[in-house]
Design a protein around this motif. Structure first.
Motif, PDB file in Angstrom:
ATOM      1  N   UNK A   1       5.669  -3.555 -16.892  1.00  0.00           N
ATOM      2  CA  UNK A   1       6.338  -2.475 -16.162  1.00  0.00           C
ATOM      3  C   UNK A   1       7.749  -2.885 -15.726  1.00  0.00           C
ATOM      4  N   UNK A   2       7.951  -4.137 -15.366  1.00  0.00           N
ATOM      5  CA  UNK A   2       9.309  -4.585 -15.017  1.00  0.00           C
ATOM      6  C   UNK A   2      10.215  -4.507 -16.241  1.00  0.00           C
ATOM      7  N   UNK A   3       9.708  -4.905 -17.393  1.00  0.00           N
ATOM      8  CA  UNK A   3      10.494  -4.782 -18.631  1.00  0.00           C
ATOM      9  C   UNK A   3      10.843  -3.323 -18.891  1.00  0.00           C
ATOM     10  N   UNK A   4       9.866  -2.439 -18.732  1.00  0.00           N
ATOM     11  CA  UNK A   4      10.113  -1.005 -18.931  1.00  0.00           C
ATOM     12  C   UNK A   4      11.099  -0.468 -17.897  1.00  0.00           C
ATOM     13  N   UNK A   5      11.040  -0.973 -16.673  1.00  0.00           N
ATOM     14  CA  UNK A   5      11.972  -0.542 -15.626  1.00  0.00           C
ATOM     15  C   UNK A   5      13.399  -0.930 -15.996  1.00  0.00           C
ATOM     16  N   UNK A   6      13.588  -2.143 -16.471  1.00  0.00           N
ATOM     17  CA  UNK A   6      14.918  -2.602 -16.883  1.00  0.00           C
ATOM     18  C   UNK A   6      15.453  -1.719 -18.006  1.00  0.00           C
TER      19      UNK A   6
END
Length: 187
Positions: free
Chosen positions: A134-139
C-alpha cells in the motif's frame, strides 16, 4: 465598465485558492507523530517489552535508539506528504492517494499492538507485507499530484523492508514465541 453581475460571474469561474500546505502540516505532523508514539507506548513497543526482550534478535537488528528516531522522522515526512496532497485540488487521483495513505497509516498503527502488544508475529508479518504494497501504491498515486509528497514517502519503503525482514526473522529465530501462529515464520 464591468457590472456587478460580470464581477460575480468572473469570481464564480476562478478556482478556489489552494490551501496552504504548511497550515495543514502544522496539524498533520504532530497528530501523526503523537498517535504513532502513543500507540507504540501503549503497546509496549521495543526492547523493554517482557515478551519481546528475551527473544533472539536478528543479527541485522538496529540499536534500540534508532527506532524512535527513525519513526519520528518517517511520521514527520508522512505528515508533510499528506498535507501536500490535501492542499491540492480535489480529484479522483487525490482521493485515491488519500485513501491509500490512510489505509497504510491504519495498518502502521495496527502493527505495534499486533506484534508487541499481542505477540502475534505471523499476523504482524501479514500487516507489514500489506503496508509495503500500500505504501508503494500510495507513492505511485501521489506522484502525479505532488512529486515532493511522493518523494517524502520513499524513505519509508526501505525502513518497512527492514522491519519486514526483522519481523520474519524474529519469528524464524524464535519458534514457539508466536502467540497466534499461522505457520509463516516459525513452527
Amino acid at each position: 465598465m464591468a457590472t456587478t453581475a460580470d464581477r460575480f460571474s468572473t469570481e464564480a469561474q476562478e478556482p478556489k485558492p489552494r490551501r496552504k500546505w504548511w497550515k495543514i502540516a502544522l496539524v498533520a505532523v504532530p497528530a501523526i507523530v503523537a498517535v504513532g508514539s502513543a500507540i507504540g507506548y501503549l503497546s509496549n513497543s521495543g526492547f523493554a517489552n517482557d515478551w519481546y526482550a528475551p527473544l533472539e534478535k536478528p543479527s541485522f537488528q538496529p540499536p534500540s535508539w534508532a527506532f524512535p528516531v527513525t519513526w519520528t522522522t518517517l511520521y514527520t515526512f508522512m505528515g508533510i506528504a499528506v498535507a501536500l496532497i490535501l492542499a491540492g485540488p480535489r480529484s479522483r487521483q487525490r482521493t485515491l492517494a488519500l485513501t491509500l495513505f490512510f489505509a497504510q497509516l491504519a495498518l502502521n498503527f495496527a502493527w505495534s499492538p499486533t506484534f508487541f502488544g499481542a505477540g502475534y508475529i505471523d499476523w504482524a508479518l501479514l500487516i507489514i507485507l500489506a503496508m509495503n504494497v500500500i505504501v508503494t501504491a500510495t507513492i505511485i498515486a501521489a506522484w502525479p499530484l505532488n512529486r515532493v509528497a511522493a518523494l517524502l514517502l520513499v524513505p519509508y519503503l526501505p525502513w518497512l523492508c527492514l522491519a519486514t525482514a526483522l519481523n520474519h526473522e524474529t519469528g524464524r529465530l524464535n519458534p514457539g514465541a508466536d502467540r497466534a501462529p499461522l505457520g509463516l515464520t516459525g513452527e
